[in-house]
Design a protein around this motif. Sequence first.
Motif, PDB file in Angstrom:
ATOM      1  N   VAL A   1      -7.519 -20.785  13.325  1.00 58.58           N
ATOM      2  CA  VAL A   1      -6.552 -20.162  12.419  1.00 58.58           C
ATOM      3  C   VAL A   1      -5.630 -19.211  13.183  1.00 58.58           C
ATOM      4  O   VAL A   1      -4.459 -19.051  12.832  1.00 58.58           O
ATOM      5  N   SER A   2      -6.127 -18.622  14.254  1.00 60.58           N
ATOM      6  CA  SER A   2      -5.269 -17.777  15.089  1.00 60.58           C
ATOM      7  C   SER A   2      -4.126 -18.587  15.703  1.00 60.58           C
ATOM      8  O   SER A   2      -3.008 -18.090  15.842  1.00 60.58           O
ATOM      9  N   THR A   3      -4.409 -19.857  16.034  1.00 63.92           N
ATOM     10  CA  THR A   3      -3.327 -20.694  16.571  1.00 63.92           C
ATOM     11  C   THR A   3      -2.284 -20.986  15.503  1.00 63.92           C
ATOM     12  O   THR A   3      -1.092 -21.107  15.811  1.00 63.92           O
ATOM     13  N   TYR A   4      -2.718 -21.116  14.244  1.00 61.89           N
ATOM     14  CA  TYR A   4      -1.748 -21.292  13.160  1.00 61.89           C
ATOM     15  C   TYR A   4      -0.871 -20.052  13.017  1.00 61.89           C
ATOM     16  O   TYR A   4       0.350 -20.144  12.817  1.00 61.89           O
ATOM     17  N   GLU A   5      -1.490 -18.882  13.100  1.00 68.14           N
ATOM     18  CA  GLU A   5      -0.725 -17.639  12.999  1.00 68.14           C
ATOM     19  C   GLU A   5       0.281 -17.527  14.137  1.00 68.14           C
ATOM     20  O   GLU A   5       1.431 -17.097  13.933  1.00 68.14           O
ATOM     21  N   GLN A   6      -0.127 -17.933  15.333  1.00 69.40           N
ATOM     22  CA  GLN A   6       0.786 -17.901  16.472  1.00 69.40           C
ATOM     23  C   GLN A   6       1.950 -18.868  16.285  1.00 69.40           C
ATOM     24  O   GLN A   6       3.037 -18.664  16.823  1.00 69.40           O
ATOM     25  N   ALA A   7       1.727 -19.920  15.498  1.00 73.76           N
ATOM     26  CA  ALA A   7       2.780 -20.892  15.217  1.00 73.76           C
ATOM     27  C   ALA A   7       3.691 -20.438  14.077  1.00 73.76           C
ATOM     28  O   ALA A   7       4.612 -21.172  13.702  1.00 73.76           O
ATOM     29  N   GLY A   8       3.421 -19.253  13.509  1.00 76.91           N
ATOM     30  CA  GLY A   8       4.299 -18.700  12.481  1.00 76.91           C
ATOM     31  C   GLY A   8       3.782 -18.771  11.062  1.00 76.91           C
ATOM     32  O   GLY A   8       4.523 -18.467  10.114  1.00 76.91           O
ATOM     33  N   TYR A   9       2.510 -19.136  10.897  1.00 77.33           N
ATOM     34  CA  TYR A   9       1.929 -19.225   9.557  1.00 77.33           C
ATOM     35  C   TYR A   9       1.176 -17.940   9.232  1.00 77.33           C
ATOM     36  O   TYR A   9       0.342 -17.479  10.016  1.00 77.33           O
ATOM     37  N   THR A  10       1.467 -17.350   8.076  1.00 78.97           N
ATOM     38  CA  THR A  10       0.865 -16.094   7.647  1.00 78.97           C
ATOM     39  C   THR A  10      -0.502 -16.349   7.004  1.00 78.97           C
ATOM     40  O   THR A  10      -0.646 -17.270   6.188  1.00 78.97           O
ATOM     41  N   ARG A  11      -1.477 -15.531   7.345  1.00 80.49           N
ATOM     42  CA  ARG A  11      -2.833 -15.713   6.796  1.00 80.49           C
ATOM     43  C   ARG A  11      -2.842 -15.383   5.301  1.00 80.49           C
ATOM     44  O   ARG A  11      -2.359 -14.327   4.862  1.00 80.49           O
ATOM     45  N   ALA A  12      -3.371 -16.287   4.518  1.00 82.49           N
ATOM     46  CA  ALA A  12      -3.494 -16.112   3.064  1.00 82.49           C
ATOM     47  C   ALA A  12      -4.954 -15.906   2.700  1.00 82.49           C
ATOM     48  O   ALA A  12      -5.853 -16.441   3.348  1.00 82.49           O
ATOM     49  N   HIS A  13      -5.186 -15.122   1.630  1.00 81.33           N
ATOM     50  CA  HIS A  13      -6.548 -14.822   1.182  1.00 81.33           C
ATOM     51  C   HIS A  13      -6.638 -14.983  -0.335  1.00 81.33           C
ATOM     52  O   HIS A  13      -6.856 -14.002  -1.065  1.00 81.33           O
ATOM     53  N   PRO A  14      -6.495 -16.201  -0.874  1.00 83.86           N
ATOM     54  CA  PRO A  14      -6.569 -16.378  -2.328  1.00 83.86           C
ATOM     55  C   PRO A  14      -7.978 -16.118  -2.855  1.00 83.86           C
ATOM     56  O   PRO A  14      -8.972 -16.274  -2.140  1.00 83.86           O
ATOM     57  N   ALA A  15      -8.052 -15.707  -4.109  1.00 77.60           N
ATOM     58  CA  ALA A  15      -9.334 -15.389  -4.725  1.00 77.60           C
ATOM     59  C   ALA A  15     -10.222 -16.627  -4.826  1.00 77.60           C
ATOM     60  O   ALA A  15      -9.735 -17.749  -4.998  1.00 77.60           O
ATOM     61  N   ILE A  16     -11.522 -16.408  -4.744  1.00 73.43           N
ATOM     62  CA  ILE A  16     -12.480 -17.504  -4.889  1.00 73.43           C
ATOM     63  C   ILE A  16     -12.546 -17.978  -6.334  1.00 73.43           C
ATOM     64  O   ILE A  16     -12.573 -19.175  -6.618  1.00 73.43           O
ATOM     65  N   LEU A  17     -12.563 -17.041  -7.281  1.00 75.90           N
ATOM     66  CA  LEU A  17     -12.613 -17.393  -8.704  1.00 75.90           C
ATOM     67  C   LEU A  17     -11.191 -17.634  -9.203  1.00 75.90           C
ATOM     68  O   LEU A  17     -10.335 -16.755  -9.106  1.00 75.90           O
ATOM     69  N   GLN A  18     -10.944 -18.814  -9.735  1.00 74.10           N
ATOM     70  CA  GLN A  18      -9.601 -19.239 -10.115  1.00 74.10           C
ATOM     71  C   GLN A  18      -9.580 -19.709 -11.568  1.00 74.10           C
ATOM     72  O   GLN A  18     -10.592 -20.169 -12.097  1.00 74.10           O
ATOM     73  N   PRO A  19      -8.414 -19.639 -12.236  1.00 74.27           N
ATOM     74  CA  PRO A  19      -8.292 -20.282 -13.550  1.00 74.27           C
ATOM     75  C   PRO A  19      -8.465 -21.784 -13.385  1.00 74.27           C
ATOM     76  O   PRO A  19      -7.926 -22.390 -12.451  1.00 74.27           O
ATOM     77  N   ALA A  20      -9.209 -22.395 -14.282  1.00 70.31           N
ATOM     78  CA  ALA A  20      -9.549 -23.807 -14.117  1.00 70.31           C
ATOM     79  C   ALA A  20      -8.411 -24.751 -14.484  1.00 70.31           C
ATOM     80  O   ALA A  20      -8.312 -25.848 -13.926  1.00 70.31           O
ATOM     81  N   ASP A  21      -7.558 -24.349 -15.428  1.00 70.74           N
ATOM     82  CA  ASP A  21      -6.558 -25.275 -15.965  1.00 70.74           C
ATOM     83  C   ASP A  21      -5.675 -25.933 -14.906  1.00 70.74           C
ATOM     84  O   ASP A  21      -5.432 -27.144 -14.980  1.00 70.74           O
ATOM     85  N   PRO A  22      -5.132 -25.185 -13.917  1.00 69.38           N
ATOM     86  CA  PRO A  22      -4.279 -25.859 -12.929  1.00 69.38           C
ATOM     87  C   PRO A  22      -4.997 -26.987 -12.198  1.00 69.38           C
ATOM     88  O   PRO A  22      -4.401 -28.030 -11.914  1.00 69.38           O
ATOM     89  N   PHE A  23      -6.275 -26.798 -11.900  1.00 69.92           N
ATOM     90  CA  PHE A  23      -7.030 -27.841 -11.205  1.00 69.92           C
ATOM     91  C   PHE A  23      -7.327 -29.012 -12.145  1.00 69.92           C
ATOM     92  O   PHE A  23      -7.247 -30.177 -11.746  1.00 69.92           O
TER      93      PHE A  23
END
Length: 383
Positions: A24-46
């Motif tokens: 993931v550090s290589t992704y960050e070096q390539a310009g991608y920002t680290r994301a931290h979405p919540a584990i518990l999610q609303p079910a409807d979109p899925f």
Amino acid sequence: MTNPPNPALPDPRVETLVSAQSLVSTYEQAGYTRAHPAILQPADPFLDLSGEDIRARMFLTSGRAGAELCLRPDFTIPVSRDYLASPLAGRPQGFCYLGPVFRDRGTLPGEFLQAGIESFGRSDKAAADAETLSLGLATAAHFGNDSPDIRIGDVGLFAALVSALDLAPAWKRRLVKDFNRKASLAHDLDRLTLGKGNGRPDYQGVLAALAGSDPKAAHALVTDLLSIAGISAVGGRSVGEIADRFLEQSTLGALAALPPYTRTLLERFLSVTGNPLDASVEMREIAKDGGFVLTPMLDLFDARNVELTQHGIDLKRVVFSSAFGRGMDYYTGFVFELTDGKSTEPLVAGGRYDDLLTRLGSNTQIPAVGFSVWIERLAGGAS
């Protein structure tokens, strides 16, 4: 006398996690920002937007207020939702991630580690697709696999072909949606071909009564009836989706038919496989024979091939299949999987999903492409 403290048991996941963090550090070096979405999610979109395979394996729960929730089964929808809720929404932005996802996998653990990237808002689609596949190959190489098998497809080409057919809109939606479910797609073609018969369901009278009525009113009626019956979800589908599929049957039962010659062309198209350069020539010939206008999508396909070459990818290593899809209903274009030749399970896989953010609430279409990484598979562990 006290016993000496026991040494900690070795955790085989530690080395894998260290490698994943390094990835993931290589992704960050390539310009991608680290994301931290919540584990518990609303079910409807899925429930509404993922494929049936994901829906059937989700871990669902409910909040005290009755909201249906789930443990995130993948990262694409959570990262997309967080992006739309941020000040960056609509701007080109790339994100990377690493963390657990949760799916019922039978005898395998329901929690497993996944990494990946998501790229939003780039209008240079061919270049973005090529960069995504290039990063996917670099991901495999990070874990010591320098030459994985590369399989690609393009959902958009089939969608463009179906769009050119003289069929009711509901049938066009059905064919595109069933593209990822080969048995369902074959059944659709059977129903549409002259002489095969419609095989009308027992509840055709109800469907006929709803046909031609105001769509919103009919949807509200079916939803209310399902709610009165105490139905909240069936087979991983929400009440809204059940209503949509029920109402769709009133249109699918109409007299639309597919001439045998058109079916032959469709099946000829779906049989195209091999080198992407040769595949492009073959698909243009099929489009010409059928009088289908596929030029914009095939031009994008050719531009992507050029970009892949410029990223150092030998197209002789790439196997294109016009029938290849990925089981996620939200894919709209380029899709790919990297495998190790010993298993059909992907090590790295992803693609383009240009309509997803609109379906999640964006007022404008935002181009998007990305991939997921199965860390344990790449590290040689459980699949």
